[in-house]
Design a protein around this motif. Sequence first.
Motif, PDB file in Angstrom:
ATOM      1  N   GLU A   3      50.911  55.031  49.380  1.00 31.13           N
ATOM      2  CA  GLU A   3      49.573  55.535  49.092  1.00 31.13           C
ATOM      3  C   GLU A   3      48.510  54.724  49.829  1.00 31.13           C
ATOM      4  O   GLU A   3      47.531  55.260  50.297  1.00 31.13           O
ATOM      5  CB  GLU A   3      49.294  55.470  47.594  1.00 31.13           C
ATOM      6  CG  GLU A   3      50.131  56.431  46.791  1.00 31.13           C
ATOM      7  CD  GLU A   3      49.801  56.372  45.325  1.00 31.13           C
ATOM      8  OE1 GLU A   3      48.979  55.529  44.922  1.00 31.13           O
ATOM      9  OE2 GLU A   3      50.367  57.174  44.578  1.00 31.13           O
ATOM     10  N   GLN A   4      48.672  53.433  49.878  1.00 32.40           N
ATOM     11  CA  GLN A   4      47.717  52.508  50.465  1.00 32.40           C
ATOM     12  C   GLN A   4      48.493  51.500  51.308  1.00 32.40           C
ATOM     13  O   GLN A   4      49.701  51.377  51.164  1.00 32.40           O
ATOM     14  CB  GLN A   4      46.969  51.750  49.354  1.00 32.40           C
ATOM     15  CG  GLN A   4      46.230  52.621  48.372  1.00 32.40           C
ATOM     16  CD  GLN A   4      44.905  53.081  48.907  1.00 32.40           C
ATOM     17  OE1 GLN A   4      44.352  52.478  49.811  1.00 32.40           O
ATOM     18  NE2 GLN A   4      44.390  54.159  48.383  1.00 32.40           N
ATOM     19  N   PRO A   5      47.800  50.748  52.156  1.00 38.42           N
ATOM     20  CA  PRO A   5      48.500  49.657  52.846  1.00 38.42           C
ATOM     21  C   PRO A   5      49.122  48.709  51.817  1.00 38.42           C
ATOM     22  O   PRO A   5      48.514  48.405  50.801  1.00 38.42           O
ATOM     23  CB  PRO A   5      47.387  48.966  53.638  1.00 38.42           C
ATOM     24  CG  PRO A   5      46.313  49.992  53.770  1.00 38.42           C
ATOM     25  CD  PRO A   5      46.407  50.856  52.541  1.00 38.42           C
ATOM     26  N   VAL A   6      50.327  48.285  52.077  1.00 37.63           N
ATOM     27  CA  VAL A   6      51.058  47.444  51.136  1.00 37.63           C
ATOM     28  C   VAL A   6      50.555  46.010  51.218  1.00 37.63           C
ATOM     29  O   VAL A   6      50.574  45.410  52.290  1.00 37.63           O
ATOM     30  CB  VAL A   6      52.566  47.516  51.443  1.00 37.63           C
ATOM     31  CG1 VAL A   6      53.336  46.552  50.573  1.00 37.63           C
ATOM     32  CG2 VAL A   6      53.079  48.932  51.258  1.00 37.63           C
ATOM     33  N   PRO A   7      50.105  45.439  50.090  1.00 42.66           N
ATOM     34  CA  PRO A   7      49.666  44.041  50.092  1.00 42.66           C
ATOM     35  C   PRO A   7      50.822  43.103  50.420  1.00 42.66           C
ATOM     36  O   PRO A   7      51.954  43.318  49.982  1.00 42.66           O
ATOM     37  CB  PRO A   7      49.185  43.812  48.655  1.00 42.66           C
ATOM     38  CG  PRO A   7      48.943  45.175  48.091  1.00 42.66           C
ATOM     39  CD  PRO A   7      49.921  46.074  48.786  1.00 42.66           C
ATOM     40  N   GLN A   8      50.552  42.093  51.185  1.00 42.61           N
ATOM     41  CA  GLN A   8      51.575  41.128  51.562  1.00 42.61           C
ATOM     42  C   GLN A   8      51.695  39.987  50.560  1.00 42.61           C
ATOM     43  O   GLN A   8      52.695  39.278  50.550  1.00 42.61           O
ATOM     44  CB  GLN A   8      51.286  40.576  52.965  1.00 42.61           C
ATOM     45  CG  GLN A   8      51.315  41.655  54.038  1.00 42.61           C
ATOM     46  CD  GLN A   8      52.653  42.377  54.094  1.00 42.61           C
ATOM     47  OE1 GLN A   8      53.705  41.756  54.161  1.00 42.61           O
ATOM     48  NE2 GLN A   8      52.623  43.697  54.065  1.00 42.61           N
ATOM     49  N   THR A   9      50.666  39.794  49.759  1.00 43.83           N
ATOM     50  CA  THR A   9      50.701  38.731  48.754  1.00 43.83           C
ATOM     51  C   THR A   9      50.470  39.342  47.380  1.00 43.83           C
ATOM     52  O   THR A   9      49.852  40.390  47.248  1.00 43.83           O
ATOM     53  CB  THR A   9      49.637  37.653  49.027  1.00 43.83           C
ATOM     54  OG1 THR A   9      48.348  38.256  48.993  1.00 43.83           O
ATOM     55  CG2 THR A   9      49.864  36.991  50.387  1.00 43.83           C
TER      56      THR A   9
END
Length: 83
Positions: A3-9
Amino acid sequence: MTEQPVPQTFDELLDTSGLNCPLPLLKTKQALNKLSGGQLLKVIATDAGSWRDIQVFVNNSVHDLVAADDTNDVYSYWIRKGI
């Protein structure tokens, strides 16, 4: 599907792989209860029902579903705890 860019942290990781409904949702609720407002929880699940359950739960709560991903029957969710 993302849905959205995947958070890396993220602040906390909850791996519910191998657990069936309703356990991924229940453990997600428990993990969110332990976090402070604004913290980010990453949930990993293998139960296909979690795709619907977690999104409905978040939509009816103060929390925010930052991103969701379904890759190779592994479902990942990034949920920001509401304040």
